[in-house]
Design a protein around this motif. Structure first.
Motif, PDB file in Angstrom:
ATOM      1  N   ALA A  76      73.248  47.208  -8.858  1.00  0.00           N
ATOM      2  CA  ALA A  76      73.993  48.016  -7.886  1.00  0.00           C
ATOM      3  C   ALA A  76      73.181  49.253  -7.503  1.00  0.00           C
ATOM      4  N   ALA A  77      72.609  49.912  -8.500  1.00  0.00           N
ATOM      5  CA  ALA A  77      71.844  51.139  -8.234  1.00  0.00           C
ATOM      6  C   ALA A  77      70.639  50.837  -7.350  1.00  0.00           C
ATOM      7  N   GLU A  78      69.977  49.724  -7.621  1.00  0.00           N
ATOM      8  CA  GLU A  78      68.802  49.352  -6.826  1.00  0.00           C
ATOM      9  C   GLU A  78      69.204  49.082  -5.371  1.00  0.00           C
ATOM     10  N   ARG A  79      70.305  48.390  -5.237  1.00  0.00           N
ATOM     11  CA  ARG A  79      70.808  48.040  -3.901  1.00  0.00           C
ATOM     12  C   ARG A  79      71.152  49.289  -3.079  1.00  0.00           C
ATOM     13  N   LEU A  80      71.827  50.240  -3.750  1.00  0.00           N
ATOM     14  CA  LEU A  80      72.225  51.458  -3.030  1.00  0.00           C
ATOM     15  C   LEU A  80      71.018  52.323  -2.690  1.00  0.00           C
ATOM     16  N   THR A  81      70.029  52.339  -3.584  1.00  0.00           N
ATOM     17  CA  THR A  81      68.805  53.102  -3.312  1.00  0.00           C
ATOM     18  C   THR A  81      68.091  52.510  -2.113  1.00  0.00           C
ATOM     19  N   ARG A  82      67.994  51.172  -2.092  1.00  0.00           N
ATOM     20  CA  ARG A  82      67.331  50.485  -0.966  1.00  0.00           C
ATOM     21  C   ARG A  82      68.033  50.803   0.353  1.00  0.00           C
ATOM     22  N   ALA A  83      69.367  50.960   0.285  1.00  0.00           N
ATOM     23  CA  ALA A  83      70.129  51.244   1.511  1.00  0.00           C
ATOM     24  C   ALA A  83      70.091  52.728   1.869  1.00  0.00           C
ATOM     25  N   GLY A  84      69.468  53.527   1.014  1.00  0.00           N
ATOM     26  CA  GLY A  84      69.346  54.957   1.310  1.00  0.00           C
ATOM     27  C   GLY A  84      70.603  55.758   1.018  1.00  0.00           C
ATOM     28  N   CYS A  85      71.516  55.212   0.204  1.00  0.00           N
ATOM     29  CA  CYS A  85      72.748  55.941  -0.137  1.00  0.00           C
ATOM     30  C   CYS A  85      72.479  56.903  -1.291  1.00  0.00           C
ATOM     31  N   THR A  86      72.874  58.143  -1.110  1.00  0.00           N
ATOM     32  CA  THR A  86      72.614  59.140  -2.155  1.00  0.00           C
ATOM     33  C   THR A  86      73.914  59.742  -2.697  1.00  0.00           C
ATOM     34  N   ASN A  87      75.048  59.196  -2.295  1.00  0.00           N
ATOM     35  CA  ASN A  87      76.326  59.789  -2.696  1.00  0.00           C
ATOM     36  C   ASN A  87      77.046  58.984  -3.785  1.00  0.00           C
ATOM     37  N   VAL A  88      76.284  58.181  -4.547  1.00  0.00           N
ATOM     38  CA  VAL A  88      76.894  57.378  -5.626  1.00  0.00           C
ATOM     39  C   VAL A  88      76.165  57.630  -6.942  1.00  0.00           C
ATOM     40  N   ALA A  89      76.942  57.938  -7.989  1.00  0.00           N
ATOM     41  CA  ALA A  89      76.384  58.024  -9.339  1.00  0.00           C
ATOM     42  C   ALA A  89      76.916  56.835 -10.123  1.00  0.00           C
ATOM     43  N   PHE A  90      76.039  56.072 -10.745  1.00  0.00           N
ATOM     44  CA  PHE A  90      76.462  54.913 -11.528  1.00  0.00           C
ATOM     45  C   PHE A  90      76.517  55.290 -13.004  1.00  0.00           C
ATOM     46  N   GLN A  91      77.504  54.729 -13.693  1.00  0.00           N
ATOM     47  CA  GLN A  91      77.658  55.052 -15.110  1.00  0.00           C
ATOM     48  C   GLN A  91      78.274  53.855 -15.826  1.00  0.00           C
ATOM     49  N   ARG A  92      77.750  53.545 -17.014  1.00  0.00           N
ATOM     50  CA  ARG A  92      78.362  52.469 -17.781  1.00  0.00           C
ATOM     51  C   ARG A  92      79.618  53.010 -18.454  1.00  0.00           C
ATOM     52  N   ALA A  93      80.746  52.332 -18.252  1.00  0.00           N
ATOM     53  CA  ALA A  93      81.991  52.761 -18.896  1.00  0.00           C
ATOM     54  C   ALA A  93      82.986  51.615 -18.897  1.00  0.00           C
ATOM     55  N   ASP A  94      83.874  51.656 -19.869  1.00  0.00           N
ATOM     56  CA  ASP A  94      84.947  50.666 -20.008  1.00  0.00           C
ATOM     57  C   ASP A  94      86.228  51.305 -19.459  1.00  0.00           C
ATOM     58  N   ILE A  95      86.947  50.556 -18.643  1.00  0.00           N
ATOM     59  CA  ILE A  95      88.216  51.064 -18.093  1.00  0.00           C
ATOM     60  C   ILE A  95      89.126  51.573 -19.208  1.00  0.00           C
ATOM     61  N   PHE A  96      89.065  50.911 -20.358  1.00  0.00           N
ATOM     62  CA  PHE A  96      90.003  51.244 -21.435  1.00  0.00           C
ATOM     63  C   PHE A  96      89.497  52.383 -22.330  1.00  0.00           C
ATOM     64  N   ALA A  97      88.317  52.935 -22.010  1.00  0.00           N
ATOM     65  CA  ALA A  97      87.785  54.067 -22.779  1.00  0.00           C
ATOM     66  C   ALA A  97      86.972  54.946 -21.829  1.00  0.00           C
ATOM     67  N   LEU A  98      87.630  55.469 -20.829  1.00  0.00           N
ATOM     68  CA  LEU A  98      86.913  56.217 -19.798  1.00  0.00           C
ATOM     69  C   LEU A  98      86.448  57.572 -20.329  1.00  0.00           C
TER      70      LEU A  98
END
Ligand SMILES: C[S@@+](CC[C@H](N)C(=O)[O-])C[C@H]1O[C@@H](n2cnc3c(N)ncnc32)[C@H](O)[C@@H]1O
Length: 271
Positions: A76-98
């Motif tokens: 996902a991060a690679e895809r967004l970088t390729r598209a030139g998007c700079t408004n997304v931060a990616f983070q590994r997390a579990d919905i049940f332990a945010l």
């Protein structure tokens, strides 16, 4: 959950999710826009198939996109970088332990994730806590029970039922779309509104014939062939006939229908 058919982890499945997102962008996202400066949590972003649309349609909102899968996040991060998007931060997390504090976000976006969870109401209640009072949640889910097509085929319905049964065995629910309203209400959201988004495909809409009937829906059902046969849910010949009949609906005189459900709710003041 077994990894054999949980969506999102395998190369072919990731390609399918991208085809699906591409074919359905307007249908699912035309009314999703987040204001400048708003903080949006995207839950279960996978390989970023929806993230790219969200980020491009609301370029001044700030997205935090989480997933439990490191490998998907990297794609996902690679895809967004390729598209030139700079408004997304990616983070590994579990919905049940945010890892975020209460009321850390203005909006939450969840697409094709609740269908994989054994405890969707608990997940939604936890997401409710992430929102400031008056913040919104948007949930999009499909429902395989909404599938009908021409020419009709009992074998095709039987193949689809294999996917439904396998997802149920894995703790998920491929028929969850019809429950979006009661799930959001049970999790404490107010002002809940659900709109059905029907995909109607005939050969006058070639991008949907290819992008949805063939590469999204039929590819997904085809993907459960091995586990369905191994589980004794169906004979190989009948499954293959069902897949042939699903592809048959993509021919010149074929028609295919499927409905997604998009729900929006507000976090109540007491969250
Ligand atoms: C079918 S994919 C959908 C991905 C993306 N939202 C889309 O629409 O293309 C479901 C995603 O939910 C993620 N997921 C499942 N359980 C999760 C959990 N407990 N916490 C965070 N992510 C989870 C999976 O890793 C997968 O990427």
């Amino acid at each position: 959950m077994t990894e054999a058919y949980v969506h999102g982890y395998h190369a072919k499945e990731n390609e399918r999710l991208r085809d699906q997102a591409g074919a359905l962008v307007d249908l699912l996202h035309s009314d999703t826009h987040y204001p400048a400066g708003s903080r949006v949590l995207e839950v279960g972003c996978g390989v970023g198939a929806q993230t790219i649309t969200l980020a491009q349609r609301s370029p001044e909102a700030r997205f935090t996109s989480i997933d439990i899968s490191e490998a998907s996040l990297a794609q996902a991060a690679e895809r967004l970088t390729r598209a030139g998007c700079t408004n997304v931060a990616f983070q590994r997390a579990d919905i049940f332990a945010l890892p975020f504090g209460a009321a850390a976000f203005d909006h939450v976006f969840v697409c094709f994730v609740l269908e994989h969870l054994a405890r969707p109401v608990q997940a939604l209640a936890l997401l409710h806590r992430q929102l400031r009072p008056g913040g919104t949640i948007t949930v999009i889910e499909g429902d395989h029970g909404s599938t009908y097509f021409h020419p009709d085929s009992a074998a095709a319905h039987a193949a689809i039922q294999c996917q439904v049964a396998l997802q149920r065995t894995a703790g998920g629910n491929a028929l969850i779309g019809r429950q979006v309203y009661p799930l959001l209400v049970a999790a404490g959201f107010s002002a809940v509104r659900v709109s059905p988004r029907m995909v109607y495909v005939d050969s006058s809409r070639p991008h949907l014939v290819d992008g949805f009937t063939r590469k999204t829906f039929t590819a997904m059902i085809e993907g459960v062939r091995a586990p369905a046969i191994a589980a004794g849910l169906i004979e190989a010949e009948r499954f293959d006939a069902g897949i042939r009949d699903l592809y048959r609906t993509a021919e010149a005189d074929g028609v295919f229908c499927y409905t997604f459900f998009k729900g929006v709710g507000e976090a109540t003041v007491s969250s």
